[in-house]
Design an enzyme around this catalytic site. Structure first.
Site, PDB file in Angstrom:
ATOM      1  CE1 TYR A 183      83.449   6.286  13.367  1.00  0.00           C
ATOM      2  CE2 TYR A 183      82.619   8.532  13.225  1.00  0.00           C
ATOM      3  CZ  TYR A 183      83.413   7.584  13.847  1.00  0.00           C
ATOM      4  OH  TYR A 183      84.156   7.930  14.944  1.00  0.00           O
ATOM      5  CB  SER A 232      81.929   9.602  17.034  1.00  0.00           C
ATOM      6  OG  SER A 232      82.351  10.647  16.182  1.00  0.00           O
TER       7      SER A 232
END
Length: 249
Positions: free
Chosen positions: A151, A138
């Site tokens: 995350y 990401s």
């Protein structure tokens, strides 16, 4: 343009939805055989049953079951020469509000799960004489986001894991790369928006991007397909930002 994946045998995790599903479609269109792993049996059952598609239910948090699923995928495909780790989860929570179980789940799915898949798949890739691994990280692994410590840590860890594995796997002719998407129009992205004012939140997200829009899953799948294909034969250990310019904007 459809890439030629004729004869390729590719395993995709998280393949029933979002980026994984778009990647599966691209590989099938190019002539590959694809084992599609996902924990959502209903979503797998809803996939178009196209020639060359082999859906398998597997949970990234179940090491033994996951290893068995990779073995089954290799059996169904008669080997492996491509792996895409697309499955992932998000967590929006300040550190003090995050439980140990919250942290563990994000790390298990986003970092440990891809490691387990790669470890189980590597003997098959080696046996094939080479191949490709693409892990979906990401942009949050390149530039952090507020209230997403778990995350961001998991996605940054996946990038460094991939680079280290690229060094190990190179002697077997196996390439390992990472794609770092920004915001993508998926169920996972939509679930991160507040219900009370989703449109305002969506506008704030767009403002973080040089291209001022949310990506379509197929745009990320195109980068995954490129790194998997022969045109990327001299690329390994790379982390490719496919994020509409967020990480420099």
């Amino acid at each position: 343009m459809t890439q030629d994946f004729t004869g390729r045998r590719i395993l995709v995790t998280g393949g029933a939805r979002g980026i994984g599903r778009a990647s599966v479609s691209r590989f099938l269109a190019g002539g590959a055989k694809v084992a599609c792993l996902d924990r959502d049996a209903a979503a797998l059952a809803a996939l178009d049953r196209r020639a060359g598609l082999f859906p398998l239910v597997a949970d990234l948090c179940d090491p033994a079951g996951l290893a068995a699923a990779v073995d089954e995928a290799a059996k169904l495909l008669d080997g492996l020469d491509g792996v895409v780790n697309s499955a992932g989860v998000d967590l929006l929570a300040p550190l003090e509000a995050m439980s140990n179980d919250d942290w563990q789940r994000v790390i298990s799915v986003n970092l440990t799960g891809p490691m387990l898949v790669c470890r189980a798949a590597l003997p098959y890739l080696r046996r094939a004489g080479g191949g490709s691994v693409v892990n979906v990280s990401s942009g949050a692994g390149l530039q952090p986001l507020r209230d997403r410590t778990a995350y961001c840590a998991s996605k940054a860890g996946l990038q460094m894991f991939s680079k280290a594995l690229a060094m190990e796997a190179a002697e077997f002719g196996v390439r390992v790369n990472v794609v770092c998407p920004g915001a993508v129009e998926t169920d996972l992205f939509r679930s991160s928006l507040p219900e009370a004012d989703a449109e305002a939140a969506l506008g704030a997200v767009r403002d973080r991007y040089a291209l001022a829009r949310i990506a379509d899953p197929d745009e990320i799948a195109a980068a995954i397909a490129f790194l998997t294909g022969n045109d990327a034969s001299y690329i390994t250990g790379a982390a490719l930002a496919v994020d509409g310019g967020r990480t420099f904007h």
